[in-house]
Scaffold this motif. Sequence first.
Motif, PDB file in Angstrom:
ATOM      1  N   LYS A  63       0.816  -1.225   0.000  1.00 19.11           N
ATOM      2  CA  LYS A  63       0.000   0.000   0.000  1.00 19.11           C
ATOM      3  C   LYS A  63       0.845   1.268   0.000  1.00 19.11           C
ATOM      4  O   LYS A  63       0.624   2.175  -0.793  1.00 19.11           O
ATOM      5  N   GLY A  64       1.830   1.296   0.903  1.00 21.74           N
ATOM      6  CA  GLY A  64       2.659   2.492   1.066  1.00 21.74           C
ATOM      7  C   GLY A  64       3.189   3.039  -0.248  1.00 21.74           C
ATOM      8  O   GLY A  64       2.815   4.144  -0.668  1.00 21.74           O
ATOM      9  N   PRO A  65       4.025   2.245  -0.957  1.00 26.90           N
ATOM     10  CA  PRO A  65       4.606   2.754  -2.193  1.00 26.90           C
ATOM     11  C   PRO A  65       3.568   3.185  -3.230  1.00 26.90           C
ATOM     12  O   PRO A  65       3.758   4.216  -3.901  1.00 26.90           O
ATOM     13  N   ILE A  66       2.456   2.414  -3.330  1.00 27.29           N
ATOM     14  CA  ILE A  66       1.441   2.811  -4.310  1.00 27.29           C
ATOM     15  C   ILE A  66       0.801   4.144  -3.925  1.00 27.29           C
ATOM     16  O   ILE A  66       0.641   5.038  -4.749  1.00 27.29           O
ATOM     17  N   PHE A  67       0.488   4.292  -2.643  1.00 26.74           N
ATOM     18  CA  PHE A  67      -0.137   5.542  -2.188  1.00 26.74           C
ATOM     19  C   PHE A  67       0.770   6.739  -2.447  1.00 26.74           C
ATOM     20  O   PHE A  67       0.329   7.786  -2.893  1.00 26.74           O
ATOM     21  N   PHE A  68       2.079   6.572  -2.176  1.00 28.51           N
ATOM     22  CA  PHE A  68       2.996   7.700  -2.384  1.00 28.51           C
ATOM     23  C   PHE A  68       3.064   8.086  -3.852  1.00 28.51           C
ATOM     24  O   PHE A  68       3.048   9.264  -4.197  1.00 28.51           O
ATOM     25  N   GLN A  69       3.115   7.074  -4.696  1.00 32.65           N
ATOM     26  CA  GLN A  69       3.160   7.340  -6.132  1.00 32.65           C
ATOM     27  C   GLN A  69       1.885   8.056  -6.592  1.00 32.65           C
ATOM     28  O   GLN A  69       1.926   9.004  -7.364  1.00 32.65           O
ATOM     29  N   LEU A  70       0.737   7.556  -6.083  1.00 27.00           N
ATOM     30  CA  LEU A  70      -0.541   8.174  -6.427  1.00 27.00           C
ATOM     31  C   LEU A  70      -0.567   9.628  -5.989  1.00 27.00           C
ATOM     32  O   LEU A  70      -0.998  10.523  -6.720  1.00 27.00           O
ATOM     33  N   GLN A  71      -0.066   9.845  -4.769  1.00 22.16           N
ATOM     34  CA  GLN A  71      -0.074  11.199  -4.223  1.00 22.16           C
ATOM     35  C   GLN A  71       0.726  12.156  -5.111  1.00 22.16           C
ATOM     36  O   GLN A  71       0.310  13.277  -5.370  1.00 22.16           O
ATOM     37  N   GLU A  72       1.872  11.675  -5.590  1.00 24.36           N
ATOM     38  CA  GLU A  72       2.700  12.490  -6.467  1.00 24.36           C
ATOM     39  C   GLU A  72       1.959  12.866  -7.744  1.00 24.36           C
ATOM     40  O   GLU A  72       1.935  14.007  -8.160  1.00 24.36           O
ATOM     41  N   LEU A  73       1.326  11.824  -8.349  1.00 24.26           N
ATOM     42  CA  LEU A  73       0.667  12.022  -9.632  1.00 24.26           C
ATOM     43  C   LEU A  73      -0.612  12.833  -9.535  1.00 24.26           C
ATOM     44  O   LEU A  73      -0.933  13.640 -10.390  1.00 24.26           O
ATOM     45  N   LEU A  74      -1.400  12.545  -8.504  1.00 23.27           N
ATOM     46  CA  LEU A  74      -2.720  13.169  -8.400  1.00 23.27           C
ATOM     47  C   LEU A  74      -2.777  14.228  -7.301  1.00 23.27           C
ATOM     48  O   LEU A  74      -3.814  14.419  -6.673  1.00 23.27           O
ATOM     49  N   ALA A  75      -1.634  14.890  -7.058  1.00 17.57           N
ATOM     50  CA  ALA A  75      -1.542  15.833  -5.942  1.00 17.57           C
ATOM     51  C   ALA A  75      -2.651  16.875  -5.976  1.00 17.57           C
ATOM     52  O   ALA A  75      -3.213  17.257  -4.954  1.00 17.57           O
ATOM     53  N   ASP A  76      -3.015  17.322  -7.178  1.00 16.31           N
ATOM     54  CA  ASP A  76      -4.010  18.398  -7.247  1.00 16.31           C
ATOM     55  C   ASP A  76      -5.418  17.909  -7.575  1.00 16.31           C
ATOM     56  O   ASP A  76      -6.312  18.692  -7.829  1.00 16.31           O
ATOM     57  N   GLN A  77      -5.618  16.596  -7.594  1.00 20.46           N
ATOM     58  CA  GLN A  77      -6.968  16.101  -7.856  1.00 20.46           C
ATOM     59  C   GLN A  77      -7.417  15.261  -6.668  1.00 20.46           C
ATOM     60  O   GLN A  77      -7.412  14.034  -6.723  1.00 20.46           O
ATOM     61  N   ALA A  78      -7.780  15.941  -5.612  1.00 20.64           N
ATOM     62  CA  ALA A  78      -8.090  15.258  -4.347  1.00 20.64           C
ATOM     63  C   ALA A  78      -9.162  14.201  -4.512  1.00 20.64           C
ATOM     64  O   ALA A  78      -9.047  13.092  -3.993  1.00 20.64           O
TER      65      ALA A  78
END
Lengths: 291, 120
Positions: A107-122
């Motif tokens: 979960k951790g690594p996927i969430f961090f990657q997602l956060q990077e990519l979708l930072a502005d699309q909450a």
Amino acid sequence: MSETETSTVLSILRERFDAILDGWISTQSDEGVQRTDLFSHKEGREQTSSLLRAMITGIAEGDTGSRFDLSSEPWTELRTVLVDVTQERSARGVSPSDMASFVLALKGPIFFQLQELLADQAGELVEEIFFISRVIDAFAVYCTEVFIAERDRIIEQQRDQMQELSTPVVELWDKVLTLPLIGTMDSARAQEVMENLLETILQRQSEVVIVDLTGVQTVDTQVAQHMLRMASAVRLMGAECIISGISPTIAQTMVQLGVDVGEVTTRSTIRTGLADALNRVGYEIVHKAKQ
Amino acid sequence: MSAASAIYFVEGVLLVAIQEDISDTDILDLQEALAERIVRDSARAVVMDINALEIVDTFVGRILAQLASVSKLLDAQTYVVGMRPAVAMTLVELGMDLPESKTALSLSHALQDLRGKPLA
């Protein structure tokens, strides 16, 4: 390819496969569930990457949204890999919780990657996290199921082995059978032992049966009850029953429990029981020198 | 007497063979006929072969026990022979262990016992 609620995750997994893999492995090691004591880094990495590849196939072809179902067709490969990895790990002594943490560490690594990519699309970020989180949870639950199934199988196997071991009916001499009871007697075992004994009486046309209690640790009312039932059934079949191997302690316990053995013959040792049994069928043991 | 059971008189002993499909009425008839025969033939024993019996219930168990008690009153020893394991287990479960009758593995074992000799 079906429409998927986790398309960003899929692209992340495809494009940043190595980053996710490294992230997953380092999370495993941070949480202390990598178990390098049981697996080499290479093996761990292979297992992890095959899981990740199977997961990509699953997400690409299967449904990860509201109709997500791990038991459906597109997830076959992932299930197979999960079963393999779980069995491999459980055989080497990994605990179920470690196995679950191992999977959840993804979960951790996927969430961090997602956060990077979708930072502005909450909105989308939450949705992706929600769905992929559910998928990974399902993997962990599945692993636990595999674990339990494996344990159940072992328990079943051992119970069968114990049943076999515990009900040997031995023909000591013509018309003389012996049944050495070992360990504890519960209703299921008593039933099995009795069936076995009666069938053997029928087959061998045995006239005397020695039920030996030397290997029985404790006698309680239940065990005594089973023994008396067995003796009654043996009598009904037309054979006689001798109960041997009653230790002084067991004799005292039986009296204290108020167990009445009725007309059943009891002997303290299997030796005296055997002499008695042979006598009843017309044999006698004689010492050569004294003949 | 119905065909579901047969009574033979051999060596002062009444041999009773019970068939597999014996019904409740048949067994009651048997009980009556057997009591008559014990007196008429002055039988010293009754040997009941129940090998064909695959299923017993409390009724059959009770009648078997009664047959033994009736025979005893008429001075004949009852032997129940050839009982199947499943029947023995059921009777024990039901708490009917036929205390009044002797038991034997087979007809010949019972006859040997009656002749007072061990089986060769």
